[in-house]
Design a protein around this motif. Structure first.
Motif, PDB file in Angstrom:
ATOM      1  N   ASN A  73       6.880   1.242  17.221  1.00  0.00           N
ATOM      2  CA  ASN A  73       7.027  -0.138  16.761  1.00  0.00           C
ATOM      3  C   ASN A  73       6.415  -0.409  15.395  1.00  0.00           C
ATOM      4  N   VAL A  74       5.951   0.640  14.701  1.00  0.00           N
ATOM      5  CA  VAL A  74       5.215   0.406  13.464  1.00  0.00           C
ATOM      6  C   VAL A  74       6.051  -0.338  12.425  1.00  0.00           C
ATOM      7  N   ALA A  75       7.350  -0.123  12.413  1.00  0.00           N
ATOM      8  CA  ALA A  75       8.205  -0.799  11.434  1.00  0.00           C
ATOM      9  C   ALA A  75       8.325  -2.292  11.715  1.00  0.00           C
ATOM     10  N   ARG A  76       7.975  -2.709  12.936  1.00  0.00           N
ATOM     11  CA  ARG A  76       8.053  -4.128  13.294  1.00  0.00           C
ATOM     12  C   ARG A  76       6.750  -4.870  13.028  1.00  0.00           C
ATOM     13  N   VAL A  77       5.687  -4.152  12.721  1.00  0.00           N
ATOM     14  CA  VAL A  77       4.405  -4.800  12.442  1.00  0.00           C
ATOM     15  C   VAL A  77       4.552  -5.643  11.173  1.00  0.00           C
ATOM     16  N   PRO A  78       4.075  -6.872  11.177  1.00  0.00           N
ATOM     17  CA  PRO A  78       4.307  -7.764  10.022  1.00  0.00           C
ATOM     18  C   PRO A  78       3.871  -7.210   8.679  1.00  0.00           C
ATOM     19  N   ALA A  79       2.733  -6.487   8.637  1.00  0.00           N
ATOM     20  CA  ALA A  79       2.246  -5.981   7.352  1.00  0.00           C
ATOM     21  C   ALA A  79       1.657  -4.588   7.540  1.00  0.00           C
ATOM     22  N   LEU A  80       1.991  -3.711   6.613  1.00  0.00           N
ATOM     23  CA  LEU A  80       1.393  -2.381   6.555  1.00  0.00           C
ATOM     24  C   LEU A  80       0.572  -2.312   5.281  1.00  0.00           C
ATOM     25  N   VAL A  81      -0.720  -2.059   5.416  1.00  0.00           N
ATOM     26  CA  VAL A  81      -1.619  -2.018   4.260  1.00  0.00           C
ATOM     27  C   VAL A  81      -2.019  -0.563   4.025  1.00  0.00           C
ATOM     28  N   ILE A  82      -1.756  -0.082   2.814  1.00  0.00           N
ATOM     29  CA  ILE A  82      -2.070   1.301   2.458  1.00  0.00           C
ATOM     30  C   ILE A  82      -3.176   1.292   1.405  1.00  0.00           C
ATOM     31  N   ARG A 116       0.605 -14.328   3.334  1.00  0.00           N
ATOM     32  CA  ARG A 116       0.063 -13.532   2.233  1.00  0.00           C
ATOM     33  C   ARG A 116      -1.356 -13.969   1.884  1.00  0.00           C
ATOM     34  N   GLU A 117      -1.616 -15.284   1.914  1.00  0.00           N
ATOM     35  CA  GLU A 117      -2.937 -15.754   1.518  1.00  0.00           C
ATOM     36  C   GLU A 117      -4.031 -15.293   2.484  1.00  0.00           C
ATOM     37  N   VAL A 118      -3.687 -15.125   3.755  1.00  0.00           N
ATOM     38  CA  VAL A 118      -4.664 -14.623   4.725  1.00  0.00           C
ATOM     39  C   VAL A 118      -5.005 -13.165   4.420  1.00  0.00           C
ATOM     40  N   LEU A 119      -3.989 -12.380   4.104  1.00  0.00           N
ATOM     41  CA  LEU A 119      -4.235 -10.982   3.737  1.00  0.00           C
ATOM     42  C   LEU A 119      -5.086 -10.895   2.476  1.00  0.00           C
ATOM     43  N   VAL A 121       0.391  -3.511  -0.022  1.00  0.00           N
ATOM     44  CA  VAL A 121       0.798  -4.236   1.183  1.00  0.00           C
ATOM     45  C   VAL A 121       2.320  -4.214   1.274  1.00  0.00           C
ATOM     46  N   VAL A 122       2.822  -3.781   2.408  1.00  0.00           N
ATOM     47  CA  VAL A 122       4.271  -3.669   2.612  1.00  0.00           C
ATOM     48  C   VAL A 122       4.687  -4.637   3.710  1.00  0.00           C
ATOM     49  N   THR A 123       5.602  -5.544   3.373  1.00  0.00           N
ATOM     50  CA  THR A 123       6.105  -6.513   4.358  1.00  0.00           C
ATOM     51  C   THR A 123       7.634  -6.514   4.440  1.00  0.00           C
ATOM     52  N   GLU A 124       8.326  -5.905   3.479  1.00  0.00           N
ATOM     53  CA  GLU A 124       9.793  -5.919   3.492  1.00  0.00           C
ATOM     54  C   GLU A 124      10.320  -5.038   4.620  1.00  0.00           C
ATOM     55  N   PRO A 125      11.212  -5.570   5.466  1.00  0.00           N
ATOM     56  CA  PRO A 125      11.699  -4.822   6.631  1.00  0.00           C
ATOM     57  C   PRO A 125      12.313  -3.465   6.278  1.00  0.00           C
ATOM     58  N   GLU A 126      13.104  -3.406   5.212  1.00  0.00           N
ATOM     59  CA  GLU A 126      13.763  -2.147   4.871  1.00  0.00           C
ATOM     60  C   GLU A 126      12.739  -1.068   4.501  1.00  0.00           C
ATOM     61  N   THR A 127      11.727  -1.450   3.748  1.00  0.00           N
ATOM     62  CA  THR A 127      10.705  -0.485   3.353  1.00  0.00           C
ATOM     63  C   THR A 127       9.880  -0.056   4.555  1.00  0.00           C
ATOM     64  N   LYS A 128       9.537  -1.012   5.413  1.00  0.00           N
ATOM     65  CA  LYS A 128       8.776  -0.672   6.620  1.00  0.00           C
ATOM     66  C   LYS A 128       9.566   0.275   7.507  1.00  0.00           C
TER      67      LYS A 128
END
Length: 262
Positions: A128-137, A51-54, A77-84
């Protein structure tokens, strides 16, 4: 005492001083700018992004210029697997439609090795987008301006003015529309550069936007907030990105009027 940040090299009086003294290492700055690619297939799906890097990268993006210094962007920033996974399902549905539409519209024009590589790259991300560690909107406060509506309202409000009055002939719709998007995309690009500098890759994609209302529901985004795009973010597999093939600036730059070269 003057610090390096206070030094204005334009004040140097020695011949060639400005050319010799630049505020940055141009080679490194140019390398960052020319090798920040849209990364899809080389995203490391298994390495977590702290998180600190983001937040560091977003802090850099916060320095981007914005019209009227509004700073009206927000970052989700979305990192939770279910939401992704929920977003990924929307993404994949939109991709199937987009791929079909592109094939029908482009025909043989896109039947090249480069086009097939691009299509395969986009397909890989979609799957594979749901497997990406972070999705930033990136989001903007407010709704996108409608240029035609703004112009119509302006004309009504200024109908009483004489034809010679500048306010009567002004049409501010496209100005405001340009300001709306032009105030957030510099920050998006700054974020991508900051990520690249930290060993992470990203790409701008808008494939969740055909389902923006459903995405807003999933993410709890209130009405009146505009989702701009989505950046899948991950560490990259390797860092050896190279400049892409591009036309020389001289071939794509006009001077003084359209179509006029050097």
């Amino acid at each position: 005492m003057r610090t390096p940040a206070d030094t204005d090299t334009s004040l140097d009086t020695e011949p060639g001083a400005t050319a010799a003294r630049t505020p940055f290492d141009l080679a490194e700055a140019d390398r960052l700018l020319t090798t920040t690619r849209s990364v899809r297939r080389r995203l490391d799906l298994d390495r977590p992004v702290p998180r600190e890097v983001l937040l560091e990268a977003i802090d850099v993006a916060q320095q981007a210029p914005t019209a009227d210094n509004a700073q009206n962007w927000r970052w989700l920033v979305v990192t939770e697997p279910e939401t992704k996974e929920e977003l990924g399902a929307l993404f994949r549905t939109a991709w199937e439609f987009h791929r079909s539409e592109m094939t029908q519209r482009a025909g043989r024009r896109r039947d090249s090795a480069s086009s097939r590589r691009n299509m395969a790259s986009a397909e890989t991300l979609a799957m594979n987008v749901a497997r990406v560690p972070a999705l930033v909107i990136p989001c903007v406060l407010g709704a996108p301006p409608d240029p035609a509506d703004i112009d119509a309202r302006w004309m009504v409000a200024n109908a009483h003015k004489a034809d010679g009055d500048p306010a009567f002939s002004v049409r501010p719709g496209h100005l405001r529309s340009s300001m709306f998007y032009g105030s957030v995309y510099p920050a998006v690009w700054s974020l991508q550069l900051a990520l690249r500098a930290r060993g992470l890759g990203s790409t701008v994609t808008c494939l969740h936007l055909p389902f923006r209302d459903r995405a807003a529901e999933i993410l709890g985004i209130p009405r009146g907030i505009t989702q701009i795009c989505m950046l899948p973010v991950a560490y990259t597999i390797g860092t050896d990105f190279r400049p892409a093939r591009r036309h020389p600036a001289a071939e794509r730059t006009f001077w003084e009027s359209w179509g006029r070269g050097q």
